[in-house]
Write an enzyme that holds these catalytic residues in place. Structure first.
Site, PDB file in Angstrom:
ATOM      1  N   ARG A  30       0.834  -1.206   0.000  1.00  0.00           N
ATOM      2  CA  ARG A  30       0.000   0.000   0.000  1.00  0.00           C
ATOM      3  C   ARG A  30       0.869   1.256   0.000  1.00  0.00           C
ATOM      4  O   ARG A  30       1.895   1.315   0.698  1.00  0.00           O
ATOM      5  CB  ARG A  30      -0.938  -0.003   1.212  1.00  0.00           C
ATOM      6  CG  ARG A  30      -1.908  -1.174   1.174  1.00  0.00           C
ATOM      7  CD  ARG A  30      -3.140  -0.995   2.029  1.00  0.00           C
ATOM      8  NE  ARG A  30      -3.885  -2.247   2.030  1.00  0.00           N
ATOM      9  CZ  ARG A  30      -4.688  -2.681   1.036  1.00  0.00           C
ATOM     10  NH1 ARG A  30      -4.878  -1.926  -0.033  1.00  0.00           N
ATOM     11  NH2 ARG A  30      -5.307  -3.839   1.102  1.00  0.00           N
ATOM     12  N   ASP A  31       0.426   2.241  -0.803  1.00  0.00           N
ATOM     13  CA  ASP A  31       1.132   3.527  -0.825  1.00  0.00           C
ATOM     14  C   ASP A  31       1.010   4.183   0.548  1.00  0.00           C
ATOM     15  O   ASP A  31      -0.048   4.175   1.175  1.00  0.00           O
ATOM     16  CB  ASP A  31       0.533   4.427  -1.914  1.00  0.00           C
ATOM     17  CG  ASP A  31       1.432   5.598  -2.239  1.00  0.00           C
ATOM     18  OD1 ASP A  31       2.003   5.609  -3.342  1.00  0.00           O
ATOM     19  OD2 ASP A  31       1.565   6.511  -1.383  1.00  0.00           O
ATOM     20  N   ILE A  32       2.086   4.762   1.023  1.00  0.00           N
ATOM     21  CA  ILE A  32       2.125   5.361   2.365  1.00  0.00           C
ATOM     22  C   ILE A  32       1.277   6.638   2.424  1.00  0.00           C
ATOM     23  O   ILE A  32       0.862   7.055   3.506  1.00  0.00           O
ATOM     24  CB  ILE A  32       3.596   5.649   2.768  1.00  0.00           C
ATOM     25  CG1 ILE A  32       3.739   5.715   4.268  1.00  0.00           C
ATOM     26  CG2 ILE A  32       4.135   6.897   2.084  1.00  0.00           C
ATOM     27  CD1 ILE A  32       5.181   5.675   4.743  1.00  0.00           C
ATOM     28  N   ASN A  88       4.498   6.682 -13.412  1.00  0.00           N
ATOM     29  CA  ASN A  88       5.136   7.971 -13.641  1.00  0.00           C
ATOM     30  C   ASN A  88       6.554   7.698 -14.132  1.00  0.00           C
ATOM     31  O   ASN A  88       7.240   6.801 -13.630  1.00  0.00           O
ATOM     32  CB  ASN A  88       5.168   8.790 -12.348  1.00  0.00           C
ATOM     33  CG  ASN A  88       3.799   9.311 -11.969  1.00  0.00           C
ATOM     34  OD1 ASN A  88       3.031   9.731 -12.838  1.00  0.00           O
ATOM     35  ND2 ASN A  88       3.474   9.281 -10.691  1.00  0.00           N
ATOM     36  N   GLU A  96       8.950  10.302  -8.226  1.00  0.00           N
ATOM     37  CA  GLU A  96       9.710  10.639  -7.021  1.00  0.00           C
ATOM     38  C   GLU A  96      10.648   9.518  -6.595  1.00  0.00           C
ATOM     39  O   GLU A  96      11.715   9.779  -6.023  1.00  0.00           O
ATOM     40  CB  GLU A  96       8.747  10.928  -5.856  1.00  0.00           C
ATOM     41  CG  GLU A  96       7.909  12.182  -6.050  1.00  0.00           C
ATOM     42  CD  GLU A  96       6.837  12.331  -4.970  1.00  0.00           C
ATOM     43  OE1 GLU A  96       6.660  11.391  -4.159  1.00  0.00           O
ATOM     44  OE2 GLU A  96       6.184  13.382  -4.964  1.00  0.00           O
ATOM     45  N   VAL A  97      10.227   8.287  -6.828  1.00  0.00           N
ATOM     46  CA  VAL A  97      11.034   7.133  -6.416  1.00  0.00           C
ATOM     47  C   VAL A  97      11.521   6.431  -7.678  1.00  0.00           C
ATOM     48  O   VAL A  97      10.711   5.959  -8.492  1.00  0.00           O
ATOM     49  CB  VAL A  97      10.216   6.163  -5.539  1.00  0.00           C
ATOM     50  CG1 VAL A  97      11.068   4.948  -5.161  1.00  0.00           C
ATOM     51  CG2 VAL A  97       9.708   6.869  -4.284  1.00  0.00           C
ATOM     52  N   HIS A 101       7.606   1.508 -10.465  1.00  0.00           N
ATOM     53  CA  HIS A 101       6.432   1.039  -9.727  1.00  0.00           C
ATOM     54  C   HIS A 101       5.179   1.399 -10.498  1.00  0.00           C
ATOM     55  O   HIS A 101       5.059   2.499 -11.036  1.00  0.00           O
ATOM     56  CB  HIS A 101       6.382   1.640  -8.319  1.00  0.00           C
ATOM     57  CG  HIS A 101       6.591   3.117  -8.275  1.00  0.00           C
ATOM     58  ND1 HIS A 101       7.849   3.702  -8.400  1.00  0.00           N
ATOM     59  CD2 HIS A 101       5.722   4.138  -8.151  1.00  0.00           C
ATOM     60  CE1 HIS A 101       7.725   5.008  -8.343  1.00  0.00           C
ATOM     61  NE2 HIS A 101       6.445   5.306  -8.201  1.00  0.00           N
ATOM     62  N   HIS A 103       1.279   2.221 -10.131  1.00  0.00           N
ATOM     63  CA  HIS A 103       0.255   2.620  -9.162  1.00  0.00           C
ATOM     64  C   HIS A 103      -1.055   1.953  -9.553  1.00  0.00           C
ATOM     65  O   HIS A 103      -1.520   2.124 -10.697  1.00  0.00           O
ATOM     66  CB  HIS A 103       0.033   4.132  -9.201  1.00  0.00           C
ATOM     67  CG  HIS A 103       1.197   4.981  -8.778  1.00  0.00           C
ATOM     68  ND1 HIS A 103       1.270   5.584  -7.541  1.00  0.00           N
ATOM     69  CD2 HIS A 103       2.326   5.350  -9.441  1.00  0.00           C
ATOM     70  CE1 HIS A 103       2.383   6.284  -7.453  1.00  0.00           C
ATOM     71  NE2 HIS A 103       3.052   6.166  -8.597  1.00  0.00           N
TER      72      HIS A 103
HETATM   73  P1  AMP Z   1       6.018   8.384  -7.925  1.00  0.00           P
HETATM   74  O1  AMP Z   1       5.689   9.850  -7.783  1.00  0.00           O
HETATM   75  O2  AMP Z   1       5.311   7.745  -9.087  1.00  0.00           O
HETATM   76  O3  AMP Z   1       7.500   8.124  -7.903  1.00  0.00           O
HETATM   77  O4  AMP Z   1       5.365   7.697  -6.652  1.00  0.00           O
HETATM   78  C1  AMP Z   1       6.063   7.404  -5.494  1.00  0.00           C
HETATM   79  C2  AMP Z   1       5.034   6.929  -4.487  1.00  0.00           C
HETATM   80  O5  AMP Z   1       5.692   6.258  -3.438  1.00  0.00           O
HETATM   81  C3  AMP Z   1       4.216   8.060  -3.849  1.00  0.00           C
HETATM   82  O6  AMP Z   1       2.827   7.861  -4.121  1.00  0.00           O
HETATM   83  C4  AMP Z   1       4.547   7.930  -2.363  1.00  0.00           C
HETATM   84  O7  AMP Z   1       3.436   8.221  -1.525  1.00  0.00           O
HETATM   85  C5  AMP Z   1       4.974   6.479  -2.259  1.00  0.00           C
HETATM   86  N1  AMP Z   1       5.866   6.161  -1.150  1.00  0.00           N
HETATM   87  C6  AMP Z   1       6.965   6.839  -0.732  1.00  0.00           C
HETATM   88  N2  AMP Z   1       7.551   6.221   0.305  1.00  0.00           N
HETATM   89  C7  AMP Z   1       6.804   5.101   0.549  1.00  0.00           C
HETATM   90  C8  AMP Z   1       6.890   4.049   1.507  1.00  0.00           C
HETATM   91  N3  AMP Z   1       7.862   3.994   2.425  1.00  0.00           N
HETATM   92  N4  AMP Z   1       5.941   3.077   1.480  1.00  0.00           N
HETATM   93  C9  AMP Z   1       4.948   3.119   0.576  1.00  0.00           C
HETATM   94  N5  AMP Z   1       4.811   4.088  -0.363  1.00  0.00           N
HETATM   95  C10 AMP Z   1       5.727   5.071  -0.370  1.00  0.00           C
END
Ligand code: AMP
Length: 116
Positions: A30-32, A88, A96-97, A101, A103
């Site tokens: 699950r997304d945090i 993304n 961001e990560v 991944h 969504h």
């Molecule tokens: P993106 O903007 O597509 O890179 O999405 C990164 C997603 O990772 C965001 O929706 C964040 O809320 C989610 N996220 C960041 N850290 C964590 C975590 N520790 N556990 C779960 N989701 C996370």
């Protein structure tokens, strides 16, 4: 594994996550910071920065991610009403990560694909 990568550290069990589905090659959790009633991230366990890198390096693993996303949609009861599946990719998309991944978003009408 990339020691600097948040999602690699989740795969390694170093950072906790609410895991909802796992296969030999993928993990879904699950997304945090959920943006919908259901917001699950599906990742390959191997590190690839984004979906283009994944698709080029390992098409089978890219397929595994899609199959896992479909299983999550089923398990979360999203198939009937529909859901959104998105990647993304890079700066303009707001990635961001940098561990690829998908969504999986659903549980309510999600509105237009993009804000204008
Ligand atoms: P993106 O903007 O597509 O890179 O999405 C990164 C997603 O990772 C965001 O929706 C964040 O809320 C989610 N996220 C960041 N850290 C964590 C975590 N520790 N556990 C779960 N989701 C996370």
């Amino acid at each position: 594994m990339d020691n600097e990568c948040l999602f690699c550290r989740i795969v390694a069990g170093e950072i906790p996550a609410a895991v909802v589905h796992e296969t030999d090659t993928t993990l879904a959790f699950r997304d945090i910071d959920p943006k919908a009633p259901v917001h699950v991230l599906v990742i390959p366990k191997h590190h690839h920065a984004d979906v283009v890198a994944l698709a080029r390096a390992d098409p089978q693993l890219a397929a595994d991610v899609l199959v896992a996303a479909a299983a999550v949609a089923d398990a979360e009861g999203l198939r009937g009403d529909g859901f959104r599946l998105l990647f993304n990719n890079g700066g303009y998309a707001g990635q961001e990560v940098f561990h690829v991944h998908a969504h999986v978003l659903g549980g309510r009408p999600l509105g237009p694909m993009l804000a204008r």
